[in-house]
Design an enzyme around this catalytic site. Structure first.
Site, mmCIF file in Angstrom:
data_model
loop_
_atom_site.group_PDB
_atom_site.id
_atom_site.type_symbol
_atom_site.label_atom_id
_atom_site.label_comp_id
_atom_site.label_asym_id
_atom_site.label_seq_id
_atom_site.Cartn_x
_atom_site.Cartn_y
_atom_site.Cartn_z
ATOM 1 N N GLU A 190 1.081 -1.275 -0.225
ATOM 2 C CA GLU A 190 0.012 -0.047 -0.065
ATOM 3 C C GLU A 190 0.833 1.167 -0.074
ATOM 4 O O GLU A 190 1.546 1.630 0.940
ATOM 5 C CB GLU A 190 -0.768 0.193 1.309
ATOM 6 C CG GLU A 190 -1.817 1.154 1.253
ATOM 7 C CD GLU A 190 -2.900 1.292 2.176
ATOM 8 O OE1 GLU A 190 -3.478 2.369 2.376
ATOM 9 O OE2 GLU A 190 -2.958 0.287 2.703
ATOM 10 N N HIS A 219 -2.335 11.390 -1.345
ATOM 11 C CA HIS A 219 -2.278 10.400 -2.182
ATOM 12 C C HIS A 219 -2.009 10.664 -3.576
ATOM 13 O O HIS A 219 -1.000 10.189 -4.296
ATOM 14 C CB HIS A 219 -3.710 9.483 -1.877
ATOM 15 C CG HIS A 219 -3.773 8.584 -0.928
ATOM 16 N ND1 HIS A 219 -3.105 7.327 -0.923
ATOM 17 C CD2 HIS A 219 -4.061 8.675 0.385
ATOM 18 C CE1 HIS A 219 -3.437 6.799 0.131
ATOM 19 N NE2 HIS A 219 -3.847 7.538 1.068
ATOM 20 N N ASP A 253 1.798 -14.309 12.706
ATOM 21 C CA ASP A 253 0.777 -14.854 11.866
ATOM 22 C C ASP A 253 -0.122 -13.933 11.327
ATOM 23 O O ASP A 253 -0.904 -13.002 12.017
ATOM 24 C CB ASP A 253 0.039 -15.796 13.090
ATOM 25 C CG ASP A 253 -0.993 -16.797 12.078
ATOM 26 O OD1 ASP A 253 -1.662 -16.320 11.192
ATOM 27 O OD2 ASP A 253 -1.284 -17.856 12.835
ATOM 28 N N LYS A 259 -8.465 -15.961 15.138
ATOM 29 C CA LYS A 259 -8.493 -15.348 13.555
ATOM 30 C C LYS A 259 -9.877 -15.136 12.980
ATOM 31 O O LYS A 259 -10.316 -15.409 11.897
ATOM 32 C CB LYS A 259 -7.863 -16.402 12.733
ATOM 33 C CG LYS A 259 -6.383 -16.582 13.208
ATOM 34 C CD LYS A 259 -5.727 -17.763 12.316
ATOM 35 C CE LYS A 259 -4.062 -18.032 12.794
ATOM 36 N NZ LYS A 259 -3.606 -19.240 12.076
#
Length: 436
Positions: free
Chosen positions: A127, A431, A331, A256
């Site tokens: 990103e 941006h 993870d 998760k």
């Protein structure tokens, strides 16, 4: 014909299955053979995937059927200034002097937080503008005298679900568990030389009994440790109560998956970071005011998130957490839990009538480790070495605590920068300027 060509032919002919290749060749040859099979089957060139620098054998604990590596651009932000000993005296108006990242000894835990000093934080992401934004926030935090961060709770959880005959048996099971925590602790800790059982919380739903085991797993993220230890404890529960184990994970853990229990009770490490920034510094560097940032946070992160039914009340904390996770071998699926972050932005009046900005992030379930899992991969090890936090800490658990605190300060910087851009209406132009 090379050894990889021969293996690939045997796979195509059905003589070997793709997961058996390491039984017939070294790990790198096996990976090359799989690439040949895939290239032939899909008419795809896998040259970039096959261009990795670490020995394939090093990744054996982390991946099956290896064909190569996914390369993600990695950058660095910082230094991240963390006041582990005590918070700064208050907001300052000027720039602080530059410093270098501390080594492992200087990052050792103290009576306050585990992280103390200045740390460069590696971040891996695709990103654009993310690291630039975080680095802007960190520069402001540095000028304000640094942020303070603390791990406030630690407990990796695993919650098995048991079947009972009805509510009476459920009550008997819960009563036995509450009265025999020491027996469960002895059984669980017999499986590990590091983990410690810190508590077992029962939950009953009709004829299902959930037991949420929580462990101090020291410098390991500890999911496997908690699972193995809980399995041993479950044998005692089954032997001594009417309960029968249905599943070692009953989703009350909750691993998760977005879950309110993790936002409330925490999982892994619960960590908070905060900073006080002078109004002058906010105006000079973010081109807005403390009042405008506080309002943007209330309307966006709090009211907007509540209306959306969100579990996390933040701007983009998961952005920073995900990039730090990929860089340091965490993870990556547990980013969903790390997004359980609450961002607060408040104004504070000084005696001279000027206004400061108080900014904080509270991450309820940040699951990190500095040993085991992906932290042993060469790239990720190097990233942890940049932080001075590779391997086990002294005392045990201090390196993982420090990593959690540094990531929290990085997330705080990201929140400051984005909210500053939003309240000054500079987000789109930022941006555009960066070509992202």
């Amino acid at each position: 014909m090379t050894a990889a060509d021969d293996l690939a032919d045997r796979v195509r002919e059905g003589d070997l299955r793709i997961h058996e290749l390491e039984n017939h060749a070294d790990h790198d040859t096996a990976a090359e053979a799989r690439r040949l099979v895939l290239e032939d089957a899909t008419e795809t060139d896998l040259e970039a995937i096959g261009d990795y620098t670490f020995p394939a054998e090093a990744a054996e604990p982390n991946v099956e059927n290896m064909i190569g590596a996914a390369q993600i651009p990695m950058g660095v932000v910082g230094p991240v200034p963390v006041n582990g000993d005590e918070s700064s005296d208050g907001a300052t108006d000027g720039d602080s002097s530059d410093g270098e990242a501390t080594d492992a000894d200087e990052s050792a835990p103290n009576e306050g937080g585990a992280a103390e000093g200045e740390y460069y934080l590696p971040m891996a992401t695709t990103e654009g503008a993310l690291l630039a934004s975080v680095n802007r926030g960190l520069g402001i935090i540095r000028s304000a005298g640094g942020a303070t961060a603390r791990v406030t709770k630690n407990g990796m959880t695993r919650a098995p679900v048991f079947r009972v005959g009805g509510v009476a048996e459920a009550a008997r099971t819960v009563e036995w568990v509450n009265e025999n925590t020491e027996a469960l602790r002895k059984a669980a800790e017999s499986t590990t030389s590091h983990g410690e059982l810190v508590g077992v919380e029962p939950y009953v739903v009709a004829d299902s009994v959930f037991l949420r085991f929580a462990y101090d797993t020291k410098d390991a993220m500890g999911m496997n440790m908690a699972t193995i230890a809980t399995g041993e404890a479950c044998e005692i529960v089954e032997a001594e109560t009417p309960a029968s184990l249905v599943a070692l994970s009953g989703n009350m853990c909750s691993d998760k998956k977005p879950a309110a229990i993790n936002a409330i009770e925490g999982r892994g490490r619960s960590v908070t970071a905060d900073v006080v920034i002078s109004g002058k510094l906010v105006e000079d560097r973010l081109h807005t005011t403390p009042e405008a940032i506080a309002e943007a946070n209330t309307r966006k992160n709090l009211t907007g998130s509540a209306k959306a039914g969100a579990l996390g009340f933040n701007a983009h904390a998961a952005n920073v957490v995900a990039a730090a996770f990929l860089a340091t071998g965490q993870d990556e699926a547990q980013v969903v839990e790390a997004a359980n972050t609450i961002t607060t932005m408040d104004t504070r009046e000084r005696e001279d009538g000027t206004t400061d900005l108080y900014a904080s992030v509270s991450l309820a379930s940040l699951e990190v480790g500095t040993v085991g899992g992906g932290t042993k991969l060469p790239t990720q090890t190097e990233a942890l070495e940049v932080l001075g936090l590779a391997g086990g800490g002294d005392p045990a658990g201090s390196n993982a605590d420090a990593l959690a605190e540094v990531i929290a300060v990085g997330a705080l910087a990201g929140e400051l920068s984005l909210l500053g851009a939003l309240s000054s209406r500079h987000l789109a132009s930022a941006h555009e300027d960066l070509g992202r």
